[in-house]
Design a protein around this motif. Structure first.
Motif, PDB file in Angstrom:
ATOM      1  N   ARG A 196      33.013  33.944  43.303  1.00  0.00           N
ATOM      2  CA  ARG A 196      34.296  34.458  42.848  1.00  0.00           C
ATOM      3  C   ARG A 196      35.242  34.531  44.041  1.00  0.00           C
ATOM      4  N   ALA A 197      36.437  34.019  43.841  1.00  0.00           N
ATOM      5  CA  ALA A 197      37.431  34.037  44.922  1.00  0.00           C
ATOM      6  C   ALA A 197      37.699  35.468  45.377  1.00  0.00           C
ATOM      7  N   SER A 198      37.707  36.401  44.452  1.00  0.00           N
ATOM      8  CA  SER A 198      37.987  37.792  44.810  1.00  0.00           C
ATOM      9  C   SER A 198      36.908  38.363  45.730  1.00  0.00           C
ATOM     10  N   ARG A 199      35.700  37.865  45.624  1.00  0.00           N
ATOM     11  CA  ARG A 199      34.623  38.335  46.496  1.00  0.00           C
ATOM     12  C   ARG A 199      34.631  37.635  47.851  1.00  0.00           C
TER      13      ARG A 199
END
Length: 133
Positions: free
Chosen positions: A49-52
């Motif tokens: 995930r990009a957010s991670r």
């Protein structure tokens, strides 16, 4: 006598519906087709995930800290992904951003690596600048 007003009323409703549908079609523009692709959800679930990834430290093969992932961007022309790395600087001063192809990163055991990079080679790359929204 009762039949005539009902017929007029129904005809008016049909005409209004047709005009509304035509106006709605014109307002929506040309019909678009959507292509559906089956996705292997098990494979996608193992992805990143990009957010991670945002904020993750990037290391080289020698475990030297190269920079941090500031963002992940998809290009509009070919839909390739790029990691925007924040490099250089001390305490946020003097840092700049560079774009590296996401495919050049190696991610394993929650560690992000750009194996052949050095601080000097990354800092010498052209600076990436965000476009204003």
């Amino acid at each position: 006598m009762i039949q005539r007003p009902i017929t007029l009323c129904v005809a008016s409703l049909v005409a209004a519906s047709a005009i509304g549908a035509a106006a709605g079609a014109a307002a929506q523009g040309a019909p678009q087709s959507v292509t559906q692709t089956r996705v292997d959800v098990v494979q996608m679930g193992a992805g990143f995930r990009a957010s991670r990834l945002t904020g993750a430290t990037v290391y080289n093969r020698d475990k030297d800290r190269i920079g941090t992932i500031d963002d992940v961007i998809l290009s509009t022309s070919d839909h390739n992904a790029f990691a925007i790395l924040s490099v250089g600087g001390v305490l946020g001063m003097g840092k700049h951003y560079v774009a590296v192809p996401f495919s050049s990163l190696q991610i394993s055991d929650k560690q992000v690596m750009l194996p052949d990079a050095t601080k000097q080679s990354i800092e010498a790359m052209p600076e990436f600048k965000y476009t204003p929204d």
